[in-house]
Scaffold this active site. Structure first.
Site, PDB file in Angstrom:
ATOM      1  N   TYR A 126       0.816  -1.213   0.000  1.00 50.08           N
ATOM      2  CA  TYR A 126       0.000   0.000   0.000  1.00 50.08           C
ATOM      3  C   TYR A 126       0.852   1.266   0.000  1.00 50.08           C
ATOM      4  O   TYR A 126       0.387   2.330  -0.396  1.00 50.08           O
ATOM      5  CB  TYR A 126      -0.906   0.037   1.228  1.00 50.08           C
ATOM      6  CG  TYR A 126      -2.240  -0.639   1.043  1.00 50.08           C
ATOM      7  CD1 TYR A 126      -2.317  -1.977   0.674  1.00 50.08           C
ATOM      8  CD2 TYR A 126      -3.425   0.057   1.236  1.00 50.08           C
ATOM      9  CE1 TYR A 126      -3.540  -2.599   0.512  1.00 50.08           C
ATOM     10  CE2 TYR A 126      -4.654  -0.565   1.076  1.00 50.08           C
ATOM     11  CZ  TYR A 126      -4.705  -1.888   0.713  1.00 50.08           C
ATOM     12  OH  TYR A 126      -5.923  -2.493   0.558  1.00 50.08           O
ATOM     13  N   LYS A 163       2.791 -15.407   2.577  1.00 46.36           N
ATOM     14  CA  LYS A 163       2.986 -16.132   1.318  1.00 46.36           C
ATOM     15  C   LYS A 163       4.489 -16.425   1.217  1.00 46.36           C
ATOM     16  O   LYS A 163       5.177 -16.001   0.280  1.00 46.36           O
ATOM     17  CB  LYS A 163       2.466 -15.273   0.148  1.00 46.36           C
ATOM     18  CG  LYS A 163       2.462 -15.955  -1.201  1.00 46.36           C
ATOM     19  CD  LYS A 163       1.399 -17.044  -1.346  1.00 46.36           C
ATOM     20  CE  LYS A 163       1.562 -17.759  -2.688  1.00 46.36           C
ATOM     21  NZ  LYS A 163       0.669 -18.937  -2.816  1.00 46.36           N
ATOM     22  N   ASP A 193      -3.252 -18.290   0.579  1.00 47.77           N
ATOM     23  CA  ASP A 193      -4.227 -18.941  -0.304  1.00 47.77           C
ATOM     24  C   ASP A 193      -4.996 -20.032   0.436  1.00 47.77           C
ATOM     25  O   ASP A 193      -6.217 -20.121   0.351  1.00 47.77           O
ATOM     26  CB  ASP A 193      -3.575 -19.455  -1.601  1.00 47.77           C
ATOM     27  CG  ASP A 193      -2.307 -20.253  -1.361  1.00 47.77           C
ATOM     28  OD1 ASP A 193      -1.820 -20.303  -0.208  1.00 47.77           O
ATOM     29  OD2 ASP A 193      -1.786 -20.839  -2.331  1.00 47.77           O
ATOM     30  N   ASP A 235      -6.498  -6.941   3.949  1.00 42.20           N
ATOM     31  CA  ASP A 235      -7.598  -6.271   3.248  1.00 42.20           C
ATOM     32  C   ASP A 235      -8.519  -7.310   2.625  1.00 42.20           C
ATOM     33  O   ASP A 235      -9.739  -7.258   2.775  1.00 42.20           O
ATOM     34  CB  ASP A 235      -7.026  -5.339   2.174  1.00 42.20           C
ATOM     35  CG  ASP A 235      -8.127  -4.661   1.373  1.00 42.20           C
ATOM     36  OD1 ASP A 235      -9.079  -4.160   2.010  1.00 42.20           O
ATOM     37  OD2 ASP A 235      -8.048  -4.650   0.132  1.00 42.20           O
ATOM     38  N   ASP A 271     -12.544  -8.878   4.124  1.00 39.99           N
ATOM     39  CA  ASP A 271     -13.806  -8.854   3.372  1.00 39.99           C
ATOM     40  C   ASP A 271     -14.394 -10.267   3.336  1.00 39.99           C
ATOM     41  O   ASP A 271     -15.602 -10.451   3.490  1.00 39.99           O
ATOM     42  CB  ASP A 271     -13.590  -8.352   1.931  1.00 39.99           C
ATOM     43  CG  ASP A 271     -13.905  -6.867   1.804  1.00 39.99           C
ATOM     44  OD1 ASP A 271     -13.688  -6.126   2.788  1.00 39.99           O
ATOM     45  OD2 ASP A 271     -14.356  -6.446   0.719  1.00 39.99           O
TER      46      ASP A 271
HETATM   47  C1  IPM Z   1     -10.428  -1.135   3.799  1.00 39.44           C
HETATM   48  C2  IPM Z   1     -10.681  -0.536   2.458  1.00 39.44           C
HETATM   49  C3  IPM Z   1      -9.535   0.393   2.110  1.00 39.44           C
HETATM   50  C4  IPM Z   1      -8.267  -0.438   2.078  1.00 39.44           C
HETATM   51  C5  IPM Z   1      -9.719   1.170   0.795  1.00 39.44           C
HETATM   52  C6  IPM Z   1     -10.989   1.980   0.812  1.00 39.44           C
HETATM   53  C7  IPM Z   1      -8.537   2.039   0.488  1.00 39.44           C
HETATM   54  O1  IPM Z   1     -10.852  -1.528   1.500  1.00 39.44           O
HETATM   55  O2  IPM Z   1     -10.302  -0.376   4.788  1.00 39.44           O
HETATM   56  O3  IPM Z   1     -10.374  -2.371   3.898  1.00 39.44           O
HETATM   57  O4  IPM Z   1      -7.964  -1.072   1.058  1.00 39.44           O
HETATM   58  O5  IPM Z   1      -7.540  -0.441   3.070  1.00 39.44           O
HETATM   59 MG    MG Z   2     -10.909  -3.494   2.276  1.00 44.85          MG
END
Ligand code: IPM
Ligand code: MG
Length: 368
Positions: free
Chosen positions: A141, A191, A223, A247, A251
């Site tokens: 990042y 990884k 993975d 990240d 999700d």
């Molecule tokens: C998160 C989001 C952010 C990230 C984006 C919006 C930049 O996806 O906080 O998980 O990738 O960190």
């Molecule tokens: Mg995210």
């Protein structure tokens, strides 16, 4: 003395959900006779429209002077053009970096009444209760170079994944210390079969694990971890990983709880605030959901639970945080659902404002 809390409502449903969370904090402040001084500032897409930048200087200044920050969400289709020079997300990355918020905590807990809302079978989800610690200020990042460029007649692009030892040590220590107060298990995700940064990560993880003999420790490749999270999520307690893996995995992990609309997060650094606890940024993990913005349909529970994390981690108010969590559980048990969770017998669909009010009423009744 008053605790300084910065409220960054942001874009999309941000203002609606943070509005409810803010009112919850005000109820707690009143009932526990703690002074909280709330300031609001601009961040994200609407700040681009108004000031030409997603994070006006003022916002950063107030943030650096705050004990804790409560944030909604940033972004939306209006500012989505990947070619644009300024993007709402830059504000978020800038804030994390400027405040040194290296440890991002994302707890995932199954709520019994909502198991039906998860795409996984109930017996797989069961009593899942895990927390992902995502490294938040390093890795791909932030690594340089990161650019698109011309090479002869071709376009090319590069991103750089970089970690130094200190960055890895502090986030791993954070995870092990957290595990000590939970079920005493750490899973470090990398990884290492491909990436040099991951091999360094794994080497350091093994060294730190030796200082925490009371904590069970394992490595997983990212993975296969993606698969284990869906097959046997109950086996995990504290999961720690680098920025981009975190990240992606968070999700994925968010669906375990039934809805993203339920998941809070905390981003913490080393700096201590005037309460003697860590300065932190607290935000729901869902995004700005522009499709439902302004319609009083959003689920404010993740924002409200983020406010609970703020009380616990930045103000040391664990008991008050628990009251909020109990109130949220109670309202869900009573059958109230926002649209993202709607359905199921004996449930009533309510809007964002009503949901916030129900939680506040529950707090008053629990507290009485
Ligand atoms: C998160 C989001 C952010 C990230 C984006 C919006 C930049 O996806 O906080 O998980 O990738 O960190
Ligand atoms: Mg995210």
């Amino acid at each position: 003395m008053a605790y300084k809390i910065l409220v960054l409502k942001g874009d999309g449903i941000g203002p609606e959900v943070v509005g409810e969370a803010l009112q919850v904090l005000k109820v707690i402040a009143r009932r526990s006779a703690v002074n909280m001084d709330f300031k609001e500032a601009h961040i994200g897409g609407h700040a681009i429209d108004q000031f030409g930048t997603p994070m006006p200087e003022d916002t950063l200044k107030i943030a650096q002077d705050s004990d804790a920050i409560l944030l909604g969400a940033v972004g939306g289709p209006k500012w989505d053009n990947p070619g644009a020079a300024v993007r709402p997300e830059q504000a978020l990355l800038g804030l994390r970096k400027a405040l040194g918020l290296f440890a991002n905590m994302r707890p995932v807990r199954a709520v019994k009444e909502l198991i039906g809302a998860s795409p996984l079978k109930p017996e797989i989800i069961g009593t899942v209760d895990l927390v992902v610690i995502r490294e938040l200020t390093g890795g791909i990042y932030y690594g340089q170079p990161s650019e698109k460029r011309q090479h002869g007649d071709q376009r090319e692009a590069v991103d750089t994944c970089f970690y130094d030892e200190a960055e890895i040590v502090r986030v791993l220590r954070f995870a092990f210390e957290l595990a000590r107060n939970r079920r005493k298990k750490v899973t470090s995700v990398d990884k290492a079969n491909v990436l040099a940064t991951s091999r360094l990560w794994r080497e350091i993880a093994a060294e730190i694990a030796r200082d925490f003999k009371d904590v069970a420790f394992e490595n997983q490749l990212v993975d296969s971890m993606a698969m284990h999270l869906l097959r046997r999520p109950k086996d995990f307690d504290v999961v720690v990983t680098e920025n981009m893996f975190g990240d992606i995995l968070t999700d994925e992990a968010s669906v375990l709880a039934g809805s993203m609309g339920l998941l809070p997060s905390a981003s913490l650094g080393e700096e201590l605030n005037s309460a003697g606890f860590r300065v932190g940024l607290y935000e729901p993990i869902h995004g700005s959901a522009p499709d439902i913005a302004g319609r009083d349909e959003a689920n404010p529970l993740a924002a409200i639970l983020s406010a609970a994390m703020l009380l616990e981690h930045s103000l040391g108010m664990r008991a008050e945080a628990e009251i909020i969590e109990q109130a949220v559980d109670g309202v869900v048990k009573d059958g109230h659902r926002t649209r993202d969770l709607a359905g199921g017998s004996g449930t009533k669909t309510v809007g964002c404002k009503a949901m916030g009010r129900l939680v506040r009423e529950k707090i008053e009744s629990l507290d009485a």
